[in-house]
Design a protein around this motif. Structure first.
Motif, PDB file in Angstrom:
ATOM      1  N   LEU A  98     -36.526  69.949  31.026  1.00  0.00           N
ATOM      2  CA  LEU A  98     -37.749  69.214  31.402  1.00  0.00           C
ATOM      3  C   LEU A  98     -37.819  69.016  32.915  1.00  0.00           C
ATOM      4  O   LEU A  98     -38.892  69.133  33.515  1.00  0.00           O
ATOM      5  CB  LEU A  98     -37.799  67.862  30.690  1.00  0.00           C
ATOM      6  N   GLU A  99     -36.686  68.726  33.520  1.00  0.00           N
ATOM      7  CA  GLU A  99     -36.655  68.532  34.968  1.00  0.00           C
ATOM      8  C   GLU A  99     -36.964  69.835  35.709  1.00  0.00           C
ATOM      9  O   GLU A  99     -37.726  69.830  36.676  1.00  0.00           O
ATOM     10  CB  GLU A  99     -35.288  67.990  35.385  1.00  0.00           C
ATOM     11  N   ILE A 100     -36.384  70.934  35.262  1.00  0.00           N
ATOM     12  CA  ILE A 100     -36.648  72.232  35.904  1.00  0.00           C
ATOM     13  C   ILE A 100     -38.126  72.593  35.771  1.00  0.00           C
ATOM     14  O   ILE A 100     -38.748  73.083  36.718  1.00  0.00           O
ATOM     15  CB  ILE A 100     -35.736  73.328  35.312  1.00  0.00           C
ATOM     16  N   TYR A 101     -38.679  72.340  34.599  1.00  0.00           N
ATOM     17  CA  TYR A 101     -40.121  72.581  34.409  1.00  0.00           C
ATOM     18  C   TYR A 101     -40.941  71.730  35.383  1.00  0.00           C
ATOM     19  O   TYR A 101     -41.900  72.219  36.001  1.00  0.00           O
ATOM     20  CB  TYR A 101     -40.525  72.287  32.969  1.00  0.00           C
ATOM     21  N   ALA A 102     -40.577  70.459  35.533  1.00  0.00           N
ATOM     22  CA  ALA A 102     -41.303  69.570  36.443  1.00  0.00           C
ATOM     23  C   ALA A 102     -41.191  70.034  37.891  1.00  0.00           C
ATOM     24  O   ALA A 102     -42.146  69.913  38.663  1.00  0.00           O
ATOM     25  CB  ALA A 102     -40.783  68.137  36.302  1.00  0.00           C
ATOM     26  N   LYS A 104     -40.715  73.238  38.951  1.00  0.00           N
ATOM     27  CA  LYS A 104     -41.418  74.511  39.151  1.00  0.00           C
ATOM     28  C   LYS A 104     -42.929  74.413  38.941  1.00  0.00           C
ATOM     29  O   LYS A 104     -43.687  75.138  39.571  1.00  0.00           O
ATOM     30  CB  LYS A 104     -40.833  75.578  38.231  1.00  0.00           C
ATOM     31  N   SER A 105     -43.369  73.516  38.061  1.00  0.00           N
ATOM     32  CA  SER A 105     -44.775  73.508  37.670  1.00  0.00           C
ATOM     33  C   SER A 105     -45.582  72.319  38.172  1.00  0.00           C
ATOM     34  O   SER A 105     -46.800  72.325  38.040  1.00  0.00           O
ATOM     35  CB  SER A 105     -44.874  73.547  36.142  1.00  0.00           C
ATOM     36  N   THR A 106     -44.918  71.304  38.690  1.00  0.00           N
ATOM     37  CA  THR A 106     -45.641  70.113  39.126  1.00  0.00           C
ATOM     38  C   THR A 106     -45.159  69.681  40.501  1.00  0.00           C
ATOM     39  O   THR A 106     -44.258  70.280  41.075  1.00  0.00           O
ATOM     40  CB  THR A 106     -45.425  68.935  38.139  1.00  0.00           C
ATOM     41  N   ASN A 107     -45.747  68.632  40.994  1.00  0.00           N
ATOM     42  CA  ASN A 107     -45.346  68.044  42.263  1.00  0.00           C
ATOM     43  C   ASN A 107     -44.649  66.703  42.016  1.00  0.00           C
ATOM     44  O   ASN A 107     -44.730  65.800  42.829  1.00  0.00           O
ATOM     45  CB  ASN A 107     -46.577  67.851  43.159  1.00  0.00           C
ATOM     46  N   LEU A 108     -43.972  66.584  40.882  1.00  0.00           N
ATOM     47  CA  LEU A 108     -43.342  65.319  40.523  1.00  0.00           C
ATOM     48  C   LEU A 108     -41.939  65.166  41.094  1.00  0.00           C
ATOM     49  O   LEU A 108     -41.513  64.055  41.401  1.00  0.00           O
ATOM     50  CB  LEU A 108     -43.290  65.156  38.998  1.00  0.00           C
ATOM     51  N   ILE A 109     -41.198  66.267  41.221  1.00  0.00           N
ATOM     52  CA  ILE A 109     -39.824  66.222  41.713  1.00  0.00           C
ATOM     53  C   ILE A 109     -39.631  67.334  42.744  1.00  0.00           C
ATOM     54  O   ILE A 109     -40.069  68.463  42.543  1.00  0.00           O
ATOM     55  CB  ILE A 109     -38.801  66.440  40.569  1.00  0.00           C
ATOM     56  N   LYS A 110     -38.963  66.999  43.836  1.00  0.00           N
ATOM     57  CA  LYS A 110     -38.578  67.991  44.851  1.00  0.00           C
ATOM     58  C   LYS A 110     -37.089  67.815  45.129  1.00  0.00           C
ATOM     59  O   LYS A 110     -36.636  66.733  45.467  1.00  0.00           O
ATOM     60  CB  LYS A 110     -39.347  67.773  46.159  1.00  0.00           C
ATOM     61  N   TYR A 111     -36.341  68.902  44.948  1.00  0.00           N
ATOM     62  CA  TYR A 111     -34.921  68.883  45.297  1.00  0.00           C
ATOM     63  C   TYR A 111     -34.797  69.090  46.804  1.00  0.00           C
ATOM     64  O   TYR A 111     -35.349  70.037  47.336  1.00  0.00           O
ATOM     65  CB  TYR A 111     -34.172  70.010  44.608  1.00  0.00           C
ATOM     66  N   LYS A 112     -34.055  68.230  47.454  1.00  0.00           N
ATOM     67  CA  LYS A 112     -33.761  68.415  48.875  1.00  0.00           C
ATOM     68  C   LYS A 112     -32.347  68.976  49.029  1.00  0.00           C
ATOM     69  O   LYS A 112     -32.166  70.065  49.532  1.00  0.00           O
ATOM     70  CB  LYS A 112     -33.894  67.085  49.635  1.00  0.00           C
ATOM     71  N   LYS A 113     -31.346  68.219  48.605  1.00  0.00           N
ATOM     72  CA  LYS A 113     -29.952  68.656  48.661  1.00  0.00           C
ATOM     73  C   LYS A 113     -29.360  68.572  47.259  1.00  0.00           C
ATOM     74  O   LYS A 113     -28.259  68.087  47.065  1.00  0.00           O
ATOM     75  CB  LYS A 113     -29.165  67.751  49.602  1.00  0.00           C
ATOM     76  N   TRP A 114     -30.082  69.034  46.302  1.00  0.00           N
ATOM     77  CA  TRP A 114     -29.726  68.879  44.893  1.00  0.00           C
ATOM     78  C   TRP A 114     -30.037  70.176  44.165  1.00  0.00           C
ATOM     79  O   TRP A 114     -30.877  70.954  44.611  1.00  0.00           O
ATOM     80  CB  TRP A 114     -30.570  67.746  44.302  1.00  0.00           C
ATOM     81  N   THR A 115     -29.361  70.424  43.060  1.00  0.00           N
ATOM     82  CA  THR A 115     -29.668  71.581  42.227  1.00  0.00           C
ATOM     83  C   THR A 115     -29.638  71.150  40.773  1.00  0.00           C
ATOM     84  O   THR A 115     -29.192  70.040  40.452  1.00  0.00           O
ATOM     85  CB  THR A 115     -28.651  72.726  42.427  1.00  0.00           C
ATOM     86  N   TRP A 116     -30.097  72.028  39.901  1.00  0.00           N
ATOM     87  CA  TRP A 116     -30.172  71.688  38.483  1.00  0.00           C
ATOM     88  C   TRP A 116     -28.794  71.379  37.899  1.00  0.00           C
ATOM     89  O   TRP A 116     -28.660  70.548  37.010  1.00  0.00           O
ATOM     90  CB  TRP A 116     -30.858  72.795  37.684  1.00  0.00           C
ATOM     91  N   TYR A 117     -27.746  72.063  38.369  1.00  0.00           N
ATOM     92  CA  TYR A 117     -26.429  71.831  37.780  1.00  0.00           C
ATOM     93  C   TYR A 117     -25.876  70.460  38.161  1.00  0.00           C
ATOM     94  O   TYR A 117     -25.088  69.887  37.412  1.00  0.00           O
ATOM     95  CB  TYR A 117     -25.438  72.961  38.087  1.00  0.00           C
ATOM     96  N   TRP A 118     -26.281  69.898  39.324  1.00  0.00           N
ATOM     97  CA  TRP A 118     -25.898  68.517  39.637  1.00  0.00           C
ATOM     98  C   TRP A 118     -26.570  67.552  38.669  1.00  0.00           C
ATOM     99  O   TRP A 118     -25.975  66.560  38.246  1.00  0.00           O
ATOM    100  CB  TRP A 118     -26.233  68.155  41.078  1.00  0.00           C
ATOM    101  N   SER A 119     -27.800  67.865  38.317  1.00  0.00           N
ATOM    102  CA  SER A 119     -28.486  67.047  37.311  1.00  0.00           C
ATOM    103  C   SER A 119     -27.752  67.135  35.987  1.00  0.00           C
ATOM    104  O   SER A 119     -27.536  66.126  35.310  1.00  0.00           O
ATOM    105  CB  SER A 119     -29.932  67.508  37.116  1.00  0.00           C
ATOM    106  N   TYR A 120     -27.370  68.337  35.612  1.00  0.00           N
ATOM    107  CA  TYR A 120     -26.669  68.539  34.347  1.00  0.00           C
ATOM    108  C   TYR A 120     -25.367  67.733  34.300  1.00  0.00           C
ATOM    109  O   TYR A 120     -25.083  67.036  33.334  1.00  0.00           O
ATOM    110  CB  TYR A 120     -26.383  70.030  34.140  1.00  0.00           C
TER     111      TYR A 120
END
Length: 149
Positions: A98-102, A104-120
């Motif tokens: 859901l976060e990756i979708y948000a 790539k497809s919305t302006n709700l979340i922007k990673y600055k110094k973060w990646t999906w695996y840190w979220s995981y």
């Protein structure tokens, strides 16, 4: 999420779901503020409480805690370790997808110094901390140590 909780939380598990929900809010409040205030993640468009803090109220105070409630009440306590690991992976993957979708497809979340695996990793750790608290609070299966996954 309200409808999902209403449909999938059994009446006799409401108190347990509520505890997991509230405890997860504490965890996400702390971690969420750390990453947002340090500029690691940015939420450019927030729906609620835009001036209160920079965190995403919807994601961190409602979506994550709701999934944590379901995670804890449906945890396969009496099953083999592989089922427990898959349970963690399943619930963590839902949130990260859901976060990756948000992102790539919305302006709700922007990673600055973060990646999906840190979220995981952080979401899985927060589920683990939540599970420890849940087991401690309800004293499930006292014959087993609390630190067991």
């Amino acid at each position: 999420m309200s409808l999902i909780l209403y449909k999938f939380v059994p009446r006799n598990k409401f108190r347990e779901a509520q505890l997991a929900f509230l405890f997860k809010q504490v965890i996400t409040w702390i971690f969420g503020l750390i990453v947002v205030e340090n500029g690691i993640i940015k939420y450019p468009h927030r729906l609620f409480f835009k001036k209160a803090n920079k965190a995403s109220f919807t994601f961190e105070f409602f979506i994550l805690p709701a999934f944590c409630s379901l995670f804890n009440i449906y945890y396969p306590e009496q099953k083999h370790q592989i089922y427990k690991v898959l349970h963690y992976a399943f619930y963590t993957s839902i949130i990260v997808i859901l976060e990756i979708y948000a992102i790539k497809s919305t302006n709700l979340i922007k990673y600055k110094k973060w990646t999906w695996y840190w979220s995981y990793i952080t979401i899985m750790i927060s589920y683990y901390i939540s599970r420890l608290y849940y087991r401690w609070f309800f004293r499930y299966n006292n014959s087993q140590p609390i630190m067991k996954i």
